[in-house]
Design a protein around this motif. Sequence first.
Motif, PDB file in Angstrom:
ATOM      1  N   GLU A  42      -3.064  -3.324  46.874  1.00 15.94           N
ATOM      2  CA  GLU A  42      -2.173  -2.991  45.785  1.00 15.94           C
ATOM      3  C   GLU A  42      -2.757  -2.552  44.473  1.00 15.94           C
ATOM      4  N   ARG A  43      -3.850  -2.855  44.258  1.00 11.86           N
ATOM      5  CA  ARG A  43      -4.580  -2.980  42.715  1.00 11.86           C
ATOM      6  C   ARG A  43      -6.222  -1.503  42.686  1.00 11.86           C
ATOM      7  N   SER A  44      -5.654  -1.096  44.054  1.00 10.94           N
ATOM      8  CA  SER A  44      -6.943   0.647  44.368  1.00 10.94           C
ATOM      9  C   SER A  44      -6.147   1.142  44.915  1.00 10.94           C
ATOM     10  N   GLY A  45      -4.813   0.938  44.299  1.00 12.89           N
ATOM     11  CA  GLY A  45      -4.233   2.796  44.688  1.00 12.89           C
ATOM     12  C   GLY A  45      -3.971   3.489  45.829  1.00 12.89           C
ATOM     13  N   ARG A  46      -4.715   3.246  46.911  1.00 11.57           N
ATOM     14  CA  ARG A  46      -5.079   4.131  47.252  1.00 11.57           C
ATOM     15  C   ARG A  46      -3.309   4.040  48.730  1.00 11.57           C
ATOM     16  N   SER A  47      -3.167   5.443  49.402  1.00 13.83           N
ATOM     17  CA  SER A  47      -2.270   5.163  49.817  1.00 13.83           C
ATOM     18  C   SER A  47      -1.826   6.169  51.002  1.00 13.83           C
ATOM     19  N   VAL A  53       0.459   0.016  56.874  1.00 13.90           N
ATOM     20  CA  VAL A  53      -0.873  -0.018  57.185  1.00 13.90           C
ATOM     21  C   VAL A  53      -1.261  -1.350  57.462  1.00 13.90           C
ATOM     22  N   LEU A  54      -2.040  -0.881  57.977  1.00 15.96           N
ATOM     23  CA  LEU A  54      -3.098  -2.407  58.865  1.00 15.96           C
ATOM     24  C   LEU A  54      -4.003  -2.293  57.574  1.00 15.96           C
ATOM     25  N   VAL A  55      -3.747  -3.557  56.805  1.00 21.24           N
ATOM     26  CA  VAL A  55      -4.338  -3.712  55.374  1.00 21.24           C
ATOM     27  C   VAL A  55      -5.661  -4.551  55.868  1.00 21.24           C
ATOM     28  N   LEU A  56      -5.736  -5.562  56.610  1.00 19.66           N
ATOM     29  CA  LEU A  56      -6.962  -6.398  57.160  1.00 19.66           C
ATOM     30  C   LEU A  56      -6.720  -5.946  59.091  1.00 19.66           C
ATOM     31  N   ASP A  57      -7.375  -6.137  59.155  1.00 18.37           N
ATOM     32  CA  ASP A  57      -7.591  -6.369  60.839  1.00 18.37           C
ATOM     33  C   ASP A  57      -9.355  -6.675  61.299  1.00 18.37           C
ATOM     34  N   TYR A  58      -9.395  -7.568  61.129  1.00 16.08           N
ATOM     35  CA  TYR A  58      -9.975  -8.803  61.690  1.00 16.08           C
ATOM     36  C   TYR A  58     -10.037  -9.656  62.455  1.00 16.08           C
ATOM     37  N   THR A  59     -11.384 -10.095  62.856  1.00 20.06           N
ATOM     38  CA  THR A  59     -11.595 -10.500  64.436  1.00 20.06           C
ATOM     39  C   THR A  59     -12.734 -11.230  64.173  1.00 20.06           C
ATOM     40  N   VAL A  60     -12.948 -12.268  64.573  1.00 20.44           N
ATOM     41  CA  VAL A  60     -14.660 -13.404  64.868  1.00 20.44           C
ATOM     42  C   VAL A  60     -14.511 -13.959  65.596  1.00 20.44           C
ATOM     43  N   ARG A  61     -15.551 -13.751  66.491  1.00 22.69           N
ATOM     44  CA  ARG A  61     -16.097 -13.936  67.950  1.00 22.69           C
ATOM     45  C   ARG A  61     -16.808 -15.446  67.212  1.00 22.69           C
ATOM     46  N   ARG A  62     -16.765 -16.690  68.038  1.00 24.22           N
ATOM     47  CA  ARG A  62     -17.953 -17.777  67.498  1.00 24.22           C
ATOM     48  C   ARG A  62     -18.007 -18.137  68.829  1.00 24.22           C
ATOM     49  N   THR A  63     -19.472 -18.236  69.744  1.00 24.01           N
ATOM     50  CA  THR A  63     -19.683 -17.776  70.737  1.00 24.01           C
ATOM     51  C   THR A  63     -20.813 -19.042  70.502  1.00 24.01           C
ATOM     52  N   PHE A  64     -20.403 -20.090  71.721  1.00 26.99           N
ATOM     53  CA  PHE A  64     -20.890 -21.090  71.843  1.00 26.99           C
ATOM     54  C   PHE A  64     -22.456 -21.163  73.464  1.00 26.99           C
ATOM     55  N   GLU A 163      -1.781   4.494  65.494  1.00 33.70           N
ATOM     56  CA  GLU A 163      -0.938   4.127  64.909  1.00 33.70           C
ATOM     57  C   GLU A 163      -0.273   4.250  64.046  1.00 33.70           C
ATOM     58  N   VAL A 164      -1.428   3.163  63.476  1.00 32.86           N
ATOM     59  CA  VAL A 164      -1.313   3.350  61.764  1.00 32.86           C
ATOM     60  C   VAL A 164      -2.825   2.959  61.856  1.00 32.86           C
ATOM     61  N   PRO A 165      -2.688   3.475  60.180  1.00 34.41           N
ATOM     62  CA  PRO A 165      -3.870   3.951  58.890  1.00 34.41           C
ATOM     63  C   PRO A 165      -4.230   1.946  59.080  1.00 34.41           C
ATOM     64  N   TYR A 166      -5.931   2.478  58.831  1.00 34.63           N
ATOM     65  CA  TYR A 166      -6.519   0.903  58.747  1.00 34.63           C
ATOM     66  C   TYR A 166      -7.850   1.134  57.450  1.00 34.63           C
ATOM     67  N   ASP A 167      -7.064  -0.187  57.110  1.00 39.18           N
ATOM     68  CA  ASP A 167      -7.461   0.016  55.569  1.00 39.18           C
ATOM     69  C   ASP A 167      -8.632  -0.869  55.673  1.00 39.18           C
ATOM     70  N   VAL A 206     -18.183  -3.434  59.535  1.00 37.62           N
ATOM     71  CA  VAL A 206     -16.935  -3.147  58.644  1.00 37.62           C
ATOM     72  C   VAL A 206     -17.093  -1.894  58.385  1.00 37.62           C
ATOM     73  N   ALA A 207     -15.314  -1.403  58.721  1.00 42.26           N
ATOM     74  CA  ALA A 207     -14.843  -0.241  58.612  1.00 42.26           C
ATOM     75  C   ALA A 207     -13.942   0.307  57.247  1.00 42.26           C
ATOM     76  N   ARG A 208     -14.278   1.538  56.153  1.00 38.38           N
ATOM     77  CA  ARG A 208     -12.868   1.214  54.975  1.00 38.38           C
ATOM     78  C   ARG A 208     -12.360   2.499  54.994  1.00 38.38           C
ATOM     79  N   GLN A 209     -10.573   2.418  55.280  1.00 39.82           N
ATOM     80  CA  GLN A 209     -10.052   3.390  54.933  1.00 39.82           C
ATOM     81  C   GLN A 209     -10.027   4.959  56.034  1.00 39.82           C
ATOM     82  N   SER A 210      -9.876   4.167  57.305  1.00 40.18           N
ATOM     83  CA  SER A 210     -10.173   4.792  58.610  1.00 40.18           C
ATOM     84  C   SER A 210      -8.185   5.424  58.102  1.00 40.18           C
ATOM     85  N   ASP A 211      -8.391   5.962  58.616  1.00 43.45           N
ATOM     86  CA  ASP A 211      -6.526   7.102  58.726  1.00 43.45           C
ATOM     87  C   ASP A 211      -6.479   7.152  60.207  1.00 43.45           C
TER      88      ASP A 211
END
Length: 616
Positions: A42-47, A53-64, A163-167, A206-211
């Motif tokens: 919100e502070r960044s002013g990106r639109s 908008v997918l503000v965060l799309d985050y996945t962690v795989r913790r493998t044993f 479908e949607v932008p990925y910020d 990490v990818a940023r601002q992917s319309d």
Amino acid sequence: DADLARRPAELSGLYRLRAVLARREDLAPWRLDGREILRDFERSGRSYESSAVLVLDYTVRRTFHDGSALELTHNVIRVQSQEGVDQHGEFTPPPNSTVWRLRTLKADGRVLEPESSSQRDSFSLPELRPGDAVEFEYVRVLPPMELAPGGFLGDRFYFRGFEVPYDRSEYVVVAPEAMPVIVDPRGPAPELQRATRDGLQELRWVARQSDRLTAEPGSIAGREFLPSVAVGVGATWTRFVDALRERLLEADLRDPDALTLAQTLTRGARTADEKLTRLHHWVLSNIQQEGGGTPFDSAPRMLSARQGHRTRVLCYLLRLVDVPCDIALVRQGSADATRAELADDSTFQSLLLRVTTERGARWITAADNNAPTDYVPPATAGGDALLLTEGAPRTEVPALDLSQHGRGLRVALRLDPDGTGHATVVETLRGYAATSARAALRRMNESVRTRQFEAYVGGMVAGASLEQLAVEGVEDVEAPVVMRYSFTAPGVASRQGERLVFDGMFHTEAARTWAEAPTRTVALWNGDPVNATLDLDVTLPAGARVDAVPEDESGEAPGTRWSLRWSRGASGFSLRRAVEVPTGRVSVADYPRFAASVRALDTADTRRVLVTVGPQ
């Protein structure tokens, strides 16, 4: 729980993971603060111009060590319209997941959680309005993989979509440092960041601002060009095939009743070719496939039930009468064509048989009960094939023989002085075209066939009224489909004073099919093959004469070839048109020439013939 989590690997991976799941600190180093990430956005002013908008799309795989894993997914979605509220206002947890966080992040700073209910499969996000955000975080327990004991294959993670932008999209894989991790990227994937700590290796992208991308018509599979990565250990194609072969061995035990049936069906057949044809026809007629199971169900059971995967049943019967048959997984032409070391169950989407007879290797399927024995779906012709035999050898399905597919129209057209046309047509369909037509015709009963066929003709010639219809080859899958029909249509030629203007019929409309886009950034998949001919003979009204016919034209470019030939006669004129568009890809570099060629075809196809008929 803490003691269980530290027990050695002889404990079942699934039980150990359940214990770890109870201790969130195992994933604590990789958890993020969703509210802070939303505030930063919100502070960044990106639109972005989008309903959400997918503000965060985050996945962690913790493998044993045994390949089992915990997988954390954390999303923050800002909704920007009522459409976005409608799309994201309801949350359904994935199967076998544990939800850690689910809430509405209001624009005024409030945080609202839905009421829990054991009676519901989904949850409504409370008071969600445009400008608010949805946050959810859940964990899945992933057991060790059957095809790669001690290894794993993670799901492919995408950094951009349609479908949607990925910020901010971020994928993290954490595994024991000794694991030989294989990375399989696609498209312009982000740069890999590596780190190690406490005996663990950490791989991060990490990818940023992917319309969002705009899908192009007729595109090849997005998996080939969208930025993404898959990560695995030990999940090779050889292991993948070995696991499938073990399942087939267990599923295809030699059944005495099946052997008797196969021998009875092929009694008197002197060659492997004859056995193949008989068994193929029997399977098409007697095995119901719809809803009949998977390719790896028990073949004897499917045969006994007369329901199941027809192609698998056919191979089972062939082997019982000593006709060599190999099962092959085949990559379709529009699928991701990237060669990769990591195996997966998405690359090879089709199943064909390679049957060895006195004619050599023949590629067969029984998937379509409207198709002849030697029919191979055009999408698989020329495709990369993975044989389910020892060593997982690769081969290729033979390229499409375009001469075996096609649609031929022979039209005798008589024009009245007012431009009304009376046509007699013989339409012959072979290969793919016959298979598709046979399927449609079999769905029609006699009482509606004429009415529906009139609509078919009316779609090609405006205002056509069907007068006669006869159809051949509907029940014989080895024969072409031949449709003989006649119709009358007003305005086939338009009357302009003492002239008739004829601008063609049965138009190709090729540009609308293949060249809708002015330019392309990804390859075009041109779909089903076209090998179409039109032999049109036009008889004029008594006393009329042809003023001029168009000049002959032709065109050729990567992916297409066509020609139109005109001639004049004593009683009228004729057109011979031929169009070829083999199934395949048209590259981005070749597309401008391909598109120009099919557009030129459409222009040539509507050239006018002027006929003087005299005063009305």
